[in-house]
Scaffold this motif. Sequence first.
Motif, PDB file in Angstrom:
ATOM      1  N   VAL A 266       0.829  -1.205   0.000  1.00  0.00           N
ATOM      2  CA  VAL A 266       0.000   0.000   0.000  1.00  0.00           C
ATOM      3  C   VAL A 266       0.869   1.264   0.000  1.00  0.00           C
ATOM      4  N   ILE A 267       1.687   1.434   1.040  1.00  0.00           N
ATOM      5  CA  ILE A 267       2.434   2.697   1.179  1.00  0.00           C
ATOM      6  C   ILE A 267       3.528   2.814   0.124  1.00  0.00           C
ATOM      7  N   TYR A 268       4.407   1.814   0.045  1.00  0.00           N
ATOM      8  CA  TYR A 268       5.485   1.873  -0.946  1.00  0.00           C
ATOM      9  C   TYR A 268       4.930   1.913  -2.363  1.00  0.00           C
ATOM     10  N   ARG A 269       3.893   1.133  -2.595  1.00  0.00           N
ATOM     11  CA  ARG A 269       3.300   1.115  -3.933  1.00  0.00           C
ATOM     12  C   ARG A 269       2.705   2.481  -4.278  1.00  0.00           C
TER      13      ARG A 269
ATOM     14  N   SER B  77      12.824   0.389  -7.211  1.00  0.00           N
ATOM     15  CA  SER B  77      13.592  -0.792  -7.616  1.00  0.00           C
ATOM     16  C   SER B  77      12.754  -1.960  -8.130  1.00  0.00           C
ATOM     17  N   PRO B  78      11.521  -2.185  -7.652  1.00  0.00           N
ATOM     18  CA  PRO B  78      10.740  -3.286  -8.222  1.00  0.00           C
ATOM     19  C   PRO B  78      10.491  -3.169  -9.726  1.00  0.00           C
ATOM     20  N   ALA B  79      10.699  -1.979 -10.285  1.00  0.00           N
ATOM     21  CA  ALA B  79      10.573  -1.834 -11.740  1.00  0.00           C
ATOM     22  C   ALA B  79      11.613  -2.672 -12.472  1.00  0.00           C
ATOM     23  N   LEU B  80      12.663  -3.093 -11.770  1.00  0.00           N
ATOM     24  CA  LEU B  80      13.670  -3.966 -12.376  1.00  0.00           C
ATOM     25  C   LEU B  80      13.119  -5.356 -12.658  1.00  0.00           C
ATOM     26  N   LEU B  81      12.010  -5.703 -11.994  1.00  0.00           N
ATOM     27  CA  LEU B  81      11.397  -7.016 -12.168  1.00  0.00           C
ATOM     28  C   LEU B  81       9.947  -6.831 -12.620  1.00  0.00           C
ATOM     29  N   PRO B  82       9.742  -6.320 -13.820  1.00  0.00           N
ATOM     30  CA  PRO B  82       8.389  -5.948 -14.256  1.00  0.00           C
ATOM     31  C   PRO B  82       7.450  -7.130 -14.448  1.00  0.00           C
ATOM     32  N   PHE B  83       7.994  -8.332 -14.502  1.00  0.00           N
ATOM     33  CA  PHE B  83       7.159  -9.518 -14.696  1.00  0.00           C
ATOM     34  C   PHE B  83       6.478  -9.966 -13.412  1.00  0.00           C
ATOM     35  N   TRP B  84       6.779  -9.324 -12.271  1.00  0.00           N
ATOM     36  CA  TRP B  84       6.095  -9.601 -11.019  1.00  0.00           C
ATOM     37  C   TRP B  84       5.357  -8.352 -10.549  1.00  0.00           C
ATOM     38  N   GLU B  85       4.317  -8.568  -9.744  1.00  0.00           N
ATOM     39  CA  GLU B  85       3.633  -7.400  -9.186  1.00  0.00           C
ATOM     40  C   GLU B  85       4.529  -6.758  -8.135  1.00  0.00           C
ATOM     41  N   TYR B  86       4.211  -5.537  -7.752  1.00  0.00           N
ATOM     42  CA  TYR B  86       5.134  -4.694  -6.998  1.00  0.00           C
ATOM     43  C   TYR B  86       5.637  -5.362  -5.718  1.00  0.00           C
ATOM     44  N   ALA B  87       4.721  -5.842  -4.859  1.00  0.00           N
ATOM     45  CA  ALA B  87       5.130  -6.375  -3.565  1.00  0.00           C
ATOM     46  C   ALA B  87       6.031  -7.593  -3.725  1.00  0.00           C
ATOM     47  N   THR B  88       5.699  -8.463  -4.671  1.00  0.00           N
ATOM     48  CA  THR B  88       6.521  -9.653  -4.899  1.00  0.00           C
ATOM     49  C   THR B  88       7.927  -9.259  -5.342  1.00  0.00           C
TER      50      THR B  88
END
Length: 415
Positions: A45-48, A78-89
């Motif tokens: 929620v917050i980070y997203r 940084s989760p944008a580096l793994l675009p094939f997963w949703e943000y929290a994962t």
Amino acid sequence: MTGRGPSGTGPWPYAVWALSRVWLLLCAFKAVTVPGPDVTVDVSVIYRGWYEVLLTGTYPLSDVTWQYPPGAALAILSPALLPFWEYATAFVVLVLLCDALVLGLLLYAGRRPGMRAAGAWVWIAGVPLLGPTVYARYDLMVTAVAVAALLAGVRRPRALGALAAFGALLKGWPVLLLVGVRKGRPTRAAWSAAALSAGGLALSFALWMPGAFAFLAFQRDRGIEVESLGALVLHVARRFGWEGRVELRYGSLEFVGPHVGLVSSLALGLGVLALGWLLLWRLRARTFAVHTPAEAAFTAVLLFTVTSRVISPQYVVWLVGLAAVCLVFREAAMTLPAVLVVVAAGVTLLEFPIGFGHVVASDLWGVTLLFVRNGLLVAASLLAARRLWRSTVPGGGPTASARPVGDGQPSRVPR
């Protein structure tokens, strides 16, 4: 082939690390539920939410819970580096990779002469004791930068300075890594590299997006968070009729009511005293060993953690990481403070999230947990400060003998 690991300890560190991290992953992905508040909402929620704002090209200027230096945007994005997963994962996977990186750095360092694998075991044990919170915050990423800085600084002071500056722009506290660099050429190299790196990075962040330093105003207005050392006074007063209350402010639960401002001022005063002690130590210290930068950083972060108006659970991962670096060195004198920090990590899990309702209610169990956790950190701070002083200040402790470190110039280590 002997089948032994690179640190001479065999496969056990990797096996125990993997098993303990499976438990953390199960907690992070809610396959296993830990009692108390759901800590994963900070990511989902917050980070997203911050991630979405940052993608628009600005810092979260209207959100007072954004209280981090501008480099924190890199961790949130940084989760944008793994675009094939949703943000929290993706975020949890990246934290796991940083966790593995720290283990690898500690085990690799343990191969060097005068080093050992004890630091890696502190990391292996200390992180899971904090529970799911450690994978639901970006503090482990910052700790990985700090560990890399201290280990690189053994031979390359400029690398320590540059990494400390980068870490400081992620979350402030890694600037304290610079306090224990050996005087003379290493200090000039590390501090100049830090200043240049910090200046260049700060300018880059300011030009990158508006609002890079808005966090300063939000931090200034923070009060006494319910888990801090100063909060213990208010918890006890509350049990004897004090009329204050707990409110959600600036993203954490803080005390509001009579005399809170006084307690906050006293906490700030303790922080000033801690800074004064560090400056005095720096001026008086003469005996700098290969492990002194790690011990000084560990002591400094301990002092500023216990005097903080906020001692959030994730702060303890900083201490676990620095304790691990200290115990990589065979000559280090921080074994007991490191053990106290690891025990405090376990008590922190009991305090948050498991017993957080009791803490907020200021009931006997909640106050007891806080007394134990904060008491362990205070004891670790005082012990670390005493041992650092004794090992570095003339007349402060045992005799010392010369030993070459880093660039080959003589240093001294306690017998």
